[in-house]
Write a protein that holds these residues in place. Structure first.
Motif, PDB file in Angstrom:
ATOM      1  N   ARG A 170       0.828  -1.205   0.000  1.00  0.00           N
ATOM      2  CA  ARG A 170       0.000   0.000   0.000  1.00  0.00           C
ATOM      3  C   ARG A 170       0.866   1.260   0.000  1.00  0.00           C
ATOM      4  N   LEU A 171       0.379   2.257  -0.724  1.00  0.00           N
ATOM      5  CA  LEU A 171       0.990   3.586  -0.725  1.00  0.00           C
ATOM      6  C   LEU A 171       0.036   4.540  -0.033  1.00  0.00           C
ATOM      7  N   GLN A 172       0.574   5.353   0.847  1.00  0.00           N
ATOM      8  CA  GLN A 172      -0.254   6.268   1.628  1.00  0.00           C
ATOM      9  C   GLN A 172       0.308   7.682   1.550  1.00  0.00           C
ATOM     10  N   PRO A 173      -0.478   8.643   1.102  1.00  0.00           N
ATOM     11  CA  PRO A 173       0.031  10.023   1.065  1.00  0.00           C
ATOM     12  C   PRO A 173       0.243  10.565   2.471  1.00  0.00           C
ATOM     13  N   GLU A 174       1.385  11.168   2.692  1.00  0.00           N
ATOM     14  CA  GLU A 174       1.621  11.837   3.970  1.00  0.00           C
ATOM     15  C   GLU A 174       0.615  12.973   4.091  1.00  0.00           C
ATOM     16  N   TRP A 175       0.022  13.129   5.258  1.00  0.00           N
ATOM     17  CA  TRP A 175      -1.155  13.973   5.427  1.00  0.00           C
ATOM     18  C   TRP A 175      -0.937  15.398   4.924  1.00  0.00           C
ATOM     19  N   SER A 176       0.200  15.997   5.245  1.00  0.00           N
ATOM     20  CA  SER A 176       0.440  17.392   4.855  1.00  0.00           C
ATOM     21  C   SER A 176       0.733  17.535   3.361  1.00  0.00           C
ATOM     22  N   LYS A 177       1.025  16.411   2.692  1.00  0.00           N
ATOM     23  CA  LYS A 177       1.336  16.428   1.270  1.00  0.00           C
ATOM     24  C   LYS A 177       0.247  15.745   0.432  1.00  0.00           C
ATOM     25  N   ALA A 178      -0.889  15.457   1.075  1.00  0.00           N
ATOM     26  CA  ALA A 178      -1.922  14.660   0.410  1.00  0.00           C
ATOM     27  C   ALA A 178      -2.458  15.326  -0.853  1.00  0.00           C
ATOM     28  N   LYS A 190      -2.695   2.751 -10.595  1.00  0.00           N
ATOM     29  CA  LYS A 190      -3.361   2.302 -11.829  1.00  0.00           C
ATOM     30  C   LYS A 190      -2.368   1.655 -12.788  1.00  0.00           C
ATOM     31  N   ASN A 191      -1.134   2.160 -12.791  1.00  0.00           N
ATOM     32  CA  ASN A 191      -0.103   1.631 -13.675  1.00  0.00           C
ATOM     33  C   ASN A 191       0.737   0.516 -13.037  1.00  0.00           C
ATOM     34  N   HIS A 192       0.603   0.356 -11.726  1.00  0.00           N
ATOM     35  CA  HIS A 192       1.333  -0.685 -10.989  1.00  0.00           C
ATOM     36  C   HIS A 192       0.327  -1.390 -10.079  1.00  0.00           C
ATOM     37  N   PRO A 193      -0.519  -2.252 -10.654  1.00  0.00           N
ATOM     38  CA  PRO A 193      -1.679  -2.781  -9.932  1.00  0.00           C
ATOM     39  C   PRO A 193      -1.377  -3.774  -8.810  1.00  0.00           C
ATOM     40  N   THR A 194      -0.107  -4.063  -8.548  1.00  0.00           N
ATOM     41  CA  THR A 194       0.194  -4.856  -7.351  1.00  0.00           C
ATOM     42  C   THR A 194       0.107  -4.002  -6.090  1.00  0.00           C
ATOM     43  N   TRP A 195       0.013  -2.686  -6.263  1.00  0.00           N
ATOM     44  CA  TRP A 195      -0.120  -1.753  -5.139  1.00  0.00           C
ATOM     45  C   TRP A 195      -1.581  -1.346  -4.951  1.00  0.00           C
ATOM     46  N   ASN A 196      -1.937  -1.031  -3.694  1.00  0.00           N
ATOM     47  CA  ASN A 196      -3.224  -0.422  -3.362  1.00  0.00           C
ATOM     48  C   ASN A 196      -2.961   0.919  -2.678  1.00  0.00           C
ATOM     49  N   ILE A 197      -4.036   1.640  -2.392  1.00  0.00           N
ATOM     50  CA  ILE A 197      -3.923   2.934  -1.710  1.00  0.00           C
ATOM     51  C   ILE A 197      -4.433   2.817  -0.286  1.00  0.00           C
ATOM     52  N   SER A 198      -3.694   3.385   0.642  1.00  0.00           N
ATOM     53  CA  SER A 198      -4.136   3.515   2.028  1.00  0.00           C
ATOM     54  C   SER A 198      -4.320   4.997   2.328  1.00  0.00           C
ATOM     55  N   LEU A 199      -5.433   5.323   2.957  1.00  0.00           N
ATOM     56  CA  LEU A 199      -5.708   6.703   3.366  1.00  0.00           C
ATOM     57  C   LEU A 199      -5.871   6.773   4.878  1.00  0.00           C
ATOM     58  N   GLN A 200      -5.557   7.907   5.456  1.00  0.00           N
ATOM     59  CA  GLN A 200      -5.748   8.101   6.891  1.00  0.00           C
ATOM     60  C   GLN A 200      -7.198   8.533   7.129  1.00  0.00           C
ATOM     61  N   THR A 201      -8.100   7.562   7.054  1.00  0.00           N
ATOM     62  CA  THR A 201      -9.529   7.870   7.133  1.00  0.00           C
ATOM     63  C   THR A 201      -9.917   8.469   8.478  1.00  0.00           C
ATOM     64  N   HIS A 202      -9.176   8.146   9.524  1.00  0.00           N
ATOM     65  CA  HIS A 202      -9.509   8.711  10.837  1.00  0.00           C
ATOM     66  C   HIS A 202      -9.321  10.217  10.852  1.00  0.00           C
ATOM     67  N   LYS A 203      -8.415  10.732  10.005  1.00  0.00           N
ATOM     68  CA  LYS A 203      -8.231  12.180   9.951  1.00  0.00           C
ATOM     69  C   LYS A 203      -9.361  12.843   9.158  1.00  0.00           C
ATOM     70  N   PHE A 204      -9.815  12.188   8.095  1.00  0.00           N
ATOM     71  CA  PHE A 204     -10.955  12.717   7.370  1.00  0.00           C
ATOM     72  C   PHE A 204     -12.213  12.746   8.230  1.00  0.00           C
ATOM     73  N   MET A 205     -12.358  11.719   9.085  1.00  0.00           N
ATOM     74  CA  MET A 205     -13.564  11.574   9.906  1.00  0.00           C
ATOM     75  C   MET A 205     -13.413  12.182  11.289  1.00  0.00           C
ATOM     76  N   ASP A 206     -12.230  12.739  11.577  1.00  0.00           N
ATOM     77  CA  ASP A 206     -11.942  13.356  12.874  1.00  0.00           C
ATOM     78  C   ASP A 206     -12.148  12.362  14.023  1.00  0.00           C
ATOM     79  N   ILE A 207     -11.591  11.158  13.819  1.00  0.00           N
ATOM     80  CA  ILE A 207     -11.629  10.120  14.873  1.00  0.00           C
ATOM     81  C   ILE A 207     -10.286  10.143  15.599  1.00  0.00           C
ATOM     82  N   PRO A 208     -10.277  10.288  16.903  1.00  0.00           N
ATOM     83  CA  PRO A 208      -8.998  10.337  17.644  1.00  0.00           C
ATOM     84  C   PRO A 208      -8.189   9.055  17.467  1.00  0.00           C
TER      85      PRO A 208
END
Length: 208
Positions: A170-178, A190-208
């Protein structure tokens, strides 16, 4: 046995914080989880959002019995051990006790120290600031690379070549550089389909 010796044997550990929440990243995104954040880190990520965890001496040293008892007070039975850098410590005694109490054990680690503990899921997130220990590659269930700079794609591939064949990547964007890197990561995956994306969903949802 004094406190220092007990820490060395993994019978007591410095705990910065422990809390029941929702896992926001990686394979177990959305699962209720009890986080145990250990104090102490010698990796030194410049973008770390918990730099206060780095100095182990700042935090109370608790027995593993206390740690497991607190975890047992919550209905979920998924525990995530993180830091700091949790593999600075011998995690075998803590994970053994957690397993005996019916917990599923996960770890989030840079892999910078020899692997220890009985884990159901190992999230390996290597950092450029300290080379991972060789023991992490065969046990990693998930390779999660935080993208802060364009060179991190090559860095990710270097470690992808070393993990076991069943390891999820998984590749995850650093929050300040998202804003900058999310579109680039999308195209890359999309061009390297062995990878997926991870997001910091707790920050989007404001979950501590």
């Amino acid at each position: 046995m004094n406190t220092k010796d007990q820490v060395a044997k993994g019978l007591m550990l410095p705990v910065m914080e422990a809390f029941y929440t929702i896992q926001g990243e990686g394979r177990f995104t959305g699962h209720p989880a009890y986080f145990i954040r250990l104090g102490g880190c010698d990796v030194g990520c410049v973008w770390c959002d918990v730099k206060e965890s780095w100095e182990a001496a700042k935090w109370p040293v608790l027995s593993i019995e206390q740690i497991v008892e607190e975890a047992s007070n919550h209905p979920g039975r998924l525990v995530v051990i993180t830091g700091g850098e949790p593999l600075m410590y011998d995690l075998e005694p803590l994970t053994k006790m957690l397993k005996e109490k019916g917990f599923t054990t996960n770890i989030e680690t840079s892999g910078a120290h020899p692997f220890s503990g009985d884990f159901d899921w190992v999230c390996f997130s290597p950092k450029k600031f300290k080379k991972p220990h060789s023991s992490i590659y065969e046990v990693a269930n998930e390779l999660k690379v935080v993208v802060f700079h364009k060179s991190d794609f090559d860095f990710a591939e270097e470690h992808a070549a070393l993990v076991n064949s069943s390891c999820e990547k998984r590749l995850q964007p650093e929050w300040s550089k998202a804003e900058k890197f999310t579109p680039i990561i999308i195209d890359y995956v999309k061009n390297h389909p062995t990878w997926n994306i991870s997001l910091q969903t707790h920050k989007f949802m404001d979950i501590p």
